[in-house]
Design a protein around this motif. Sequence first.
Motif, PDB file in Angstrom:
ATOM      1  N   TYR A   2       9.638  -2.715  14.096  1.00 41.74           N
ATOM      2  CA  TYR A   2       8.574  -2.121  13.283  1.00 41.74           C
ATOM      3  C   TYR A   2       7.732  -1.130  14.082  1.00 41.74           C
ATOM      4  O   TYR A   2       7.356  -0.073  13.611  1.00 41.74           O
ATOM      5  N   ASP A  54       4.350  -5.374   3.562  1.00 40.65           N
ATOM      6  CA  ASP A  54       3.838  -4.320   4.462  1.00 40.65           C
ATOM      7  C   ASP A  54       4.339  -4.561   5.885  1.00 40.65           C
ATOM      8  O   ASP A  54       3.595  -4.428   6.860  1.00 40.65           O
ATOM      9  N   HIS A  74       0.837  -1.206   0.000  1.00 42.85           N
ATOM     10  CA  HIS A  74       0.000   0.000   0.000  1.00 42.85           C
ATOM     11  C   HIS A  74       0.871   1.254   0.000  1.00 42.85           C
ATOM     12  O   HIS A  74       1.899   1.326   0.679  1.00 42.85           O
ATOM     13  N   GLU A 122      -5.561   1.679   2.503  1.00 38.26           N
ATOM     14  CA  GLU A 122      -5.276   0.505   3.350  1.00 38.26           C
ATOM     15  C   GLU A 122      -5.452   0.860   4.820  1.00 38.26           C
ATOM     16  O   GLU A 122      -6.084   0.121   5.577  1.00 38.26           O
ATOM     17  N   GLU A 123      -4.942   2.014   5.205  1.00 38.99           N
ATOM     18  CA  GLU A 123      -4.990   2.380   6.619  1.00 38.99           C
ATOM     19  C   GLU A 123      -6.411   2.645   7.099  1.00 38.99           C
ATOM     20  O   GLU A 123      -6.685   2.671   8.288  1.00 38.99           O
ATOM     21  N   ASP A 129       5.878   2.418   6.785  1.00 38.54           N
ATOM     22  CA  ASP A 129       4.457   2.034   6.586  1.00 38.54           C
ATOM     23  C   ASP A 129       3.795   3.059   5.667  1.00 38.54           C
ATOM     24  O   ASP A 129       3.050   3.917   6.131  1.00 38.54           O
ATOM     25  N   ASN A 130       3.973   2.938   4.356  1.00 41.77           N
ATOM     26  CA  ASN A 130       4.622   1.768   3.766  1.00 41.77           C
ATOM     27  C   ASN A 130       5.335   2.136   2.470  1.00 41.77           C
ATOM     28  O   ASN A 130       5.153   1.536   1.423  1.00 41.77           O
TER      29      ASN A 130
END
Length: 765
Positions: A695, A614, A536, A584-585, A550-551
């Motif tokens: 992450y 991702d 994404h 996506e988020e 991200d991302n």
Amino acid sequence: MSSIAPRRLVLAAGLALAVLGCSSKPTSQQATKPATPPPAPTPITAAPTPPPAPQPPAAEQGARRESPATRGPTPPGRFNGTPPELAQRPGTYFVLNGTPEKVPAVKLGERATVARIIDEGKNRNQVMDHLTHLTTKLGPRLTGSSRLEAANRWAMEQFQSWGLESHLYQWGTIPVRFDRGPSHAKVGTMRESGEFRPTRDLEFTAPAWSAGTNGPVRGQIIKMPETEEQYEAVKDKLAGSWILIKASGQGRRGVGPMSGGAQARQRFFAETRRKIEAGELKLQPDAQPEEAQPEPQPAPEAKPAAPTEGIAGAWEGTATGGRIPEGGAPFTLEFKVEGDTVTGTMGYPNYHSGPIKDGKWDNASKTLTFSWEGPGGTGTYSFKLDGQTLSGQSQRDENTVIALSAKRPQPAEAAAPQPEAARPARRAERPKGPSIDERVFMHAPAGYISASGDELVRTSGNFRNLSMANLPKDVEITVRSSDYDYINSRVSDGGTIHLEVNLDHTFVEGPIPVYNTIAEIKGVELPDEVVIISAHLDSWDGPGSLGTTDNATGSSVTLEAARILAAVGAKPKRTIRFILWTGEEQGLLGSRAYVRELKEKDLLKNISAVFVDDGGTNFQGGLHCLDSQVDFLAAATAPVNGVFWSSTDQRFLDVNIQPGRRMGGGISGGSSDHASFLAEGVPGYFWDEVGRANYGYGWHTQNDKLDLAIPEYLIQSSTCSAITAYNLANAPTLLPRQPLPRNEDSKDTSASAEPSSSNTQATAR
Ligand SMILES: [Zn+2]
């Protein structure tokens, strides 16, 4: 890439190429070597001992902050690359649950093409160029924002410049565009001269699609009063001031509407504003004529909210279990129900809130299930509605269950039931009327300050139900906990400090079209059958973030995989399609719309596999798959193994195949765009990203900058994606979609990808 690695890796590559029996275009180093082919390959371990591991760059040291950018030692049993003593000759083994194994004899892509892909990917890799442009030139890319649209178009032009067909795929519109400009927040003192002397820059965020300031706004910081005395003491200073909300979490719990998290507070502000406009609330309730003064009557029982049907609307409750502190943590839910589909958000106030995914409501059994991506990873939640109580749970791992119980939010005045003793006094001293929170709001403060539970400020927000007619008006910023402590201790000691905030927020009336960027290398034999490489492109856009891990990392890996395949002139049998999703988020919006269209056109049967990168800057270190898919994925990824040596990790950056009876990595719902395909039974893979990067340090936070990127990992990931796609595009058939029949030795290790709650710092997702 550190200076050492290239020379060493080229040596290794030379060996690999030798093994693959084809000459590669001479690179600078090789040119100097004698023409005669290198001696027969000897096991890697024979290579001279590598020099001491170089010190990780500053960003990876991150000492100053609570959650470091790199994570600690890899827990035992967790794959993090192949140690030299286990590795075999490059490309001659695959890794099965951490152990090198013989590559299954499956005919996939041309070995010469694979060798050229490795050569191009290792010696002329441009992934960092794409990443640098996406982050430093285009910046954070919120869904529907100008920056994201620019990134969609830039990516399309990149693909086209490499000779691919590429276009923008519009998956919908959003009601209002939100563009965030440069923002700052600093505390300081006011000089006699009226000059503001900043003493500390804050690390903060404000939700996307939230109210901004019209230029810098400065005001004194006042702690949110909780009692009548405290209110009386500050009421004359509230206008234009910044209100410091008590931090909740770690055993500290706020009271009333102020404790329910940023979204709950926005609801409270909007409701209070409505009451004021309706004349239902006045700071000075109308004075009653003397003679008419009625006898003080016992306050009527707080009327519980009228029971409402189903689960739509807001809920508030407490979660317990797992790593949640003693006493539980407050959480909020907000649902929209259409048939059996449920959308909405879930949140832990001042910690994190975000959209639920794959929400399903079963009216018959009054049960609700959904998956939710939190800082500790993704979990599935199942709730049961019983009267006006919603009780649920989330199984974290075999011995950790989060229990949740929620009720409808009670109207503000009912929020803080007062101990009996206080009641007569309060009624005596406070005529019937607005609560303290409402009165503070009616003094028109500049805005509110809340605290994160740690040194990370995570950005979220949503555009649902938003229109230019109901844009948010009330400013709230969330600061990291050390900034909160800095402010709180000075104000609590009676100090007078000021805050200056500038939130450059621009709203643009919609409908705003939103796109995925799609490109492809057409198949030469089976063009209708497709392998998808994707990530994404959208990101959150909090101050300080460039949306790197991200991302932009996954997007750059996808771009580079396409460039490599184009550069080596790959001619796959099936089409290889590259997709940069957006939305996506906000709930996998771009990929769900795309899957919906493929389904309507009955094209899902032609998709062999969908890969999603991702997991940040870590390398593509594994795939969770069905036992029936092992042979294809093992043979497809084997050429990557034994090729990418990391002198920092002292490991080969190999791909660990982890079979089970379920596809795709983590829970079936999953937390990224592969889940949209999994939901329709199409093989969707979420690369298991392995490595030393933590992450959670950049995930939706102020730290998500370019310096978090680890180039050697992204070089492996982009080359690995190119090789895997090319090989599967040449596989004898599409990938199987069902597990092996039960009685077959199914190699089922039921590896649960659900991150253990032991490391609250998000390990990936
Ligand atoms: Zn993501």
